[in-house]
Scaffold this active site. Structure first.
Site, PDB file in Angstrom:
ATOM      1  N   GLN A 144      -1.354  -4.204   3.753  1.00  0.00           N
ATOM      2  CA  GLN A 144      -2.190  -3.830   2.620  1.00  0.00           C
ATOM      3  C   GLN A 144      -2.586  -2.352   2.707  1.00  0.00           C
ATOM      4  O   GLN A 144      -3.112  -1.900   3.728  1.00  0.00           O
ATOM      5  CB  GLN A 144      -3.452  -4.699   2.580  1.00  0.00           C
ATOM      6  CG  GLN A 144      -4.344  -4.442   1.389  1.00  0.00           C
ATOM      7  CD  GLN A 144      -3.677  -4.781   0.064  1.00  0.00           C
ATOM      8  OE1 GLN A 144      -3.042  -5.822  -0.077  1.00  0.00           O
ATOM      9  NE2 GLN A 144      -3.819  -3.904  -0.910  1.00  0.00           N
ATOM     10  N   LYS A 202      -3.531 -12.656  -2.928  1.00  0.00           N
ATOM     11  CA  LYS A 202      -2.156 -12.907  -2.498  1.00  0.00           C
ATOM     12  C   LYS A 202      -2.057 -14.207  -1.709  1.00  0.00           C
ATOM     13  O   LYS A 202      -1.115 -14.990  -1.901  1.00  0.00           O
ATOM     14  CB  LYS A 202      -1.654 -11.724  -1.678  1.00  0.00           C
ATOM     15  CG  LYS A 202      -1.459 -10.467  -2.516  1.00  0.00           C
ATOM     16  CD  LYS A 202      -1.308  -9.214  -1.683  1.00  0.00           C
ATOM     17  CE  LYS A 202      -1.228  -7.984  -2.585  1.00  0.00           C
ATOM     18  NZ  LYS A 202      -1.210  -6.715  -1.850  1.00  0.00           N
ATOM     19  N   ASP A 251       7.474  -5.717  -0.287  1.00  0.00           N
ATOM     20  CA  ASP A 251       6.841  -4.722  -1.159  1.00  0.00           C
ATOM     21  C   ASP A 251       7.883  -3.800  -1.785  1.00  0.00           C
ATOM     22  O   ASP A 251       7.621  -3.143  -2.787  1.00  0.00           O
ATOM     23  CB  ASP A 251       5.833  -3.879  -0.360  1.00  0.00           C
ATOM     24  CG  ASP A 251       4.396  -4.194  -0.731  1.00  0.00           C
ATOM     25  OD1 ASP A 251       4.178  -4.796  -1.807  1.00  0.00           O
ATOM     26  OD2 ASP A 251       3.489  -3.824   0.034  1.00  0.00           O
TER      27      ASP A 251
END
Length: 294
Positions: A97, A53, A120
């Site tokens: 994460q 990422k 997200d």
């Protein structure tokens, strides 16, 4: 034989668009959009995902900020870090994460993220907006699947779609996004009786169950489109999906491979959500004045 959908190539095209958006944003506001990623612990897979990422951000000209915390960090201290980022005018998107250590409640952490920075797409407010058909941040993997279908000019309107798996990360939002495209959607899961009955009547099958080579050619009708969201390791350590790709290609028109299918799209849509977050926050006037100064 059917065709494999090249997720890498589709992702590359979308990343070029993101890069153009970033360049335009930087030229107008003299700053880069910023994605902050929190990594708790040093799990190898999570570390690899985070590094991917961060690398992707750099490639499209986006700023990234990595916050690494010890695996023993308390939930309260993690929530403090999130609140700092919520209040930070330089940060446009926040991602924690997953998975997290067992002593930390994932729902509590997700709910703590400012919905306007929830790139997200997991916050209940954003999930609720998605269910209502209101413009919001879509979860990255399901959104990536929709973009892949658009890239091959596949119209979901009126099609029978079977989603196998009902997780909040993929299955449920995937079903909703297909409904938004006017598909007729069936969600199958571990309690579904006679799964093959449903898959044989499907125009599109989207598999997200986490079981290697779960879907086979005898469960697919000729001409179907099969989207494989699974990422697994087989007995030999090879990366495989939830679909027996080579056998299914004998009957399906399109299949996404693993690797190189849905995977590249997930990070790409994360970048997409981050630039959208930056644009929305500036337009809403929620940035500090430094965004507009030379």
């Amino acid at each position: 034989m059917g065709k494999k959908i090249d997720g890498k190539q589709i992702a590359l095209q979308i990343r070029k668009e993101v890069q153009q958006k970033n360049e335009a944003f930087a030229a107008k506001y003299e700053m880069q959009p910023c994605l902050a990623v929190i990594l708790v612990g040093n799990h190898p897979a999570s570390l690899s995902y985070v590094q991917s990422k961060v690398k992707a951000c750099k490639e499209v000209g986006m700023e990234s900020r990595l916050i690494q915390l010890d695996a023993e960090v308390s939930e309260a201290d993690l929530l403090k870090e999130i609140e700092k980022l919520n209040q930070d005018a330089y940060v446009d998107g926040i991602l924690v994460q997953l998975p997290l250590p067992q002593h930390i409640h994932e729902d509590t952490v997700v709910y703590a993220i400012d919905p306007n920075k929830d790139v997200d797409g997991f916050h209940p407010i954003n999930i609720g907006k998605m269910m209502l058909g209101v413009d919001t941040f879509y979860p990255c993997t399901p959104h990536g699947v929709i973009k892949m279908l658009e890239a091959i000019s596949y119209d979901l309107c009126g099609k029978n779609v079977v989603v196998i798996g009902r997780s909040m990360i993929v299955g449920k939002p995937m079903a909703q996004l297909c409904l938004e495209q006017n598909a007729t959607v069936t969600v199958c899961h571990s309690k579904t009786k006679d799964l093959t009955f449903y898959t044989k009547h499907a125009d599109v099958i989207i598999v997200a169950v986490g079981k290697p080579l779960f879907l086979t050619e005898d469960q697919v009708s000729p001409g179907a489109v099969v989207i494989d969201v699974g990422i697994n390791r087989n007995a030999k350590g090879k990366l495989v999906g939830d679909v027996d790709t080579e056998s299914v290609l004998k009957v399906a028109d399109y299949v996404t491979p693993v690797p190189g299918g849905v995977g590249p799209m997930t990070i790409t849509m994360l970048l997409w959500n981050t630039i959208i977050a930056a644009e929305r926050r500036v337009l809403a006037g929620t940035k500090n004045n430094h965004c507009f100064l030379g």
